[in-house]
Design an enzyme around this catalytic site. Structure first.
Site, mmCIF file in Angstrom:
data_model
loop_
_atom_site.group_PDB
_atom_site.id
_atom_site.type_symbol
_atom_site.label_atom_id
_atom_site.label_comp_id
_atom_site.label_asym_id
_atom_site.label_seq_id
_atom_site.Cartn_x
_atom_site.Cartn_y
_atom_site.Cartn_z
ATOM 1 N N GLY A 73 0.125 12.045 -8.928
ATOM 2 C CA GLY A 73 0.523 10.635 -8.919
ATOM 3 C C GLY A 73 0.494 9.955 -10.279
ATOM 4 N N LYS A 85 -10.980 13.524 -14.282
ATOM 5 C CA LYS A 85 -11.993 14.207 -13.580
ATOM 6 C C LYS A 85 -11.797 15.800 -13.664
ATOM 7 C CE LYS A 85 -13.290 10.825 -9.888
ATOM 8 N NZ LYS A 85 -12.446 10.650 -9.001
ATOM 9 N N ARG A 95 7.132 6.976 -4.575
ATOM 10 C CA ARG A 95 6.807 7.810 -3.560
ATOM 11 C C ARG A 95 7.540 7.094 -2.062
ATOM 12 N NH1 ARG A 95 0.173 8.582 -3.455
ATOM 13 N NH2 ARG A 95 0.398 10.853 -4.089
#
Ligand SMILES: Nc1ncnc2c1ncn2[C@@H]1O[C@H](COP(=O)(O)OP(=O)(O)OP(=O)(O)O)[C@@H](O)[C@H]1O
Ligand SMILES: O=C(O)[C@H](O)COP(=O)(O)O
Length: 396
Positions: free
Chosen positions: A353, A200, A35
């Protein structure tokens, strides 16, 4: 969205740049600087044009007060190395240090403010509290450039409120990310396949619901696959399971069938005795996971199956690792999917990410993909069709 060129002559102007510098950091050591590297071109462009560049960003979730382990100081050092120019560091966000640093900047110089989330106003749900912090931030500069794509889904002061207070433009990173995601949503070349993994299901329900109307194939691996297998009536042992999502996942299985979307689940998994790097494990059928085992990666037959479903795809979006790639023994599924994407010769976009970090950790060539997004949540919410506050604010 206006470009930096459309801001006019920036020489001598103080420009506040919102970047996403939220990198994995442990004991002051940066785990993956992707990033930071992605933020460099916009900062360099402005510095080269003679602007006085004030970069601001968040790191982690420090909950509104200074916490040394979330300081951006190590990031300032790395940013300076990558820019090839000094980065002055202000050790607060809008206080004396920030004001003095902003005022002392000469044309072409760069400063980084301390973690925005050290101030409760940054993330506040209260408009007045957020607005007051935004006023103070905006007071440091004359122009604003939104370039933190990974945070554009957050209605935070630096992302949403500051651009309403200053003449603003989108930086090159935000422009490039949006251009790619538009290609995925507006008229993707077909077959269009999406691979989802990670931990998740709940984070990805919205995107699955929206994608079922758009994709030809949906491949589900990683920790979230077990909730799908369970919804099909199979036992999943100790594997990751989100019981509260079972109803919704059953609904997705039905909807995929009705819409003619090919929903592809693992046919075998690496079942381990425990969640550990050196846990004994073996490949078992996904429909026969022993009660005392947990699936930590997709198995060899699934790797082949997924690769075959990706081989002739024209467009692929991939979010979320196929297994616990942080443990070498369970990184093979993620590697196999990444290699299948590289081989596919399709328009391939990696979002998330962890997926991006996995590509780099496994030593795979980043240029093997059409685009590696710096946004996890942001790219998913874009694909969900949501309005992203940080993009809406730049469009005004
Ligand atoms: N079978 C599994 N069991 C348990 N954890 C798993 C399994 N497969 C993948 N994971 C874990 O999922 C995590 C990544 O999930 P996540 O949903 O956060 O991915 P992402 O969307 O790529 O990342 P981000 O949210 O940072 O953008 C990894 O830490 C990985 O170890
Ligand atoms: O890591 C990310 O996805 C972005 O930097 C946003 O961070 P957040 O999820 O803590 O808002």
């Amino acid at each position: 969205m206006r470009t930096i060129d459309e801001l006019g002559d920036v020489r001598g102007k103080r420009v506040l740049v919102r970047s996403d510098l939220n990198v994995p950091l442990a004991d002051g050591v940066i785990g993956d600087d992707g990033r930071i590297r992605a933020s460099v071109p916009t900062i360099n462009e402005l510095a080269e044009k003679g602007a006085r560049v004030i970069v601001c960003a968040h790191l982690g979730r420090p909950k509104g007060k200074p916490q040394p382990e979330f300081s951006l100081k190590p990031v300032a050092a790395r940013l300076g190395e990558l820019l090839g120019r000094e980065v002055r560091f202000a050790d607060d966000t809008v206080g004396e240090s920030a004001k003095a640093t902003a005022e002392a900047l000469a044309d072409g110089e760069v400063a980084l403010l301390e973690n925005l989330r050290f101030n409760a106003g940054e993330t506040s749900k209260d408009d007045a509290e957020r607005g007051a912090f935004a006023d103070a931030l905006a007071g440091l500069a004359e122009l604003y450039v939104g370039d933190g794509f990974g945070a554009v889904h957050r209605k935070h002061a630096s992302v949403y409120d500051v651009p309403q207070r200053l003449p603003h433009a989108a930086g090159g990173l935000v422009a490039a990310e949006v251009e790619v995601l538009k290609q995925l949503t507006e008229d993707p070349k077909r077959p269009y396949a999406v691979v989802l993994g990670g931990a998740k299901v709940s984070d990805k329900l919205g995107v699955i619901a929206n994608l079922l109307g758009k994709v030809d194939r949906l491949l589900i691996g990683g920790g979230m696959a077990y909730t799908f297998l369970k919804a099909q009536g199979h036992e999943v042992g100790n594997s990751l399971l989100q019981e509260d999502q079972l109803d919704q996942v059953s609904g997705f299985l039905k909807e995929a069938e009705q819409r003619g979307v090919e929903l592809v689940l693992p046919v075998d998994v690496l079942a381990a005795t425990e969640f550990a790097a050196d846990a004994p494990h073996e490949a078992v059928d996904a429909t026969a996971i022993p009660a005392d085992r947990e699936g930590l990666d997709i198995g060899p037959r699934t790797r082949e199956l997924f690769a075959s479903k990706l081989a002739d795809a024209a467009t692929v979006f991939w979010n979320g690792p196929m297994g616990v790639f942080e443990f070498d023994a369970f990184s093979g599924g993620t590697r196999a999917v990444a290699e299948a994407l590289i081989a596919a010769g399709a328009f391939t976009v990696v979002g998330g990410g962890d997926s991006a970090a996995a590509v780099r950790k496994l030593g795979l060539p980043e240029d093997g993909f059409s685009h590696i997004s710096t946004g996890g949540g942001a790219s998913l919410e874009y694909l969900e069709g949501k309005t992203l506050p940080g993009l809406a604010a730049l469009e005004d």
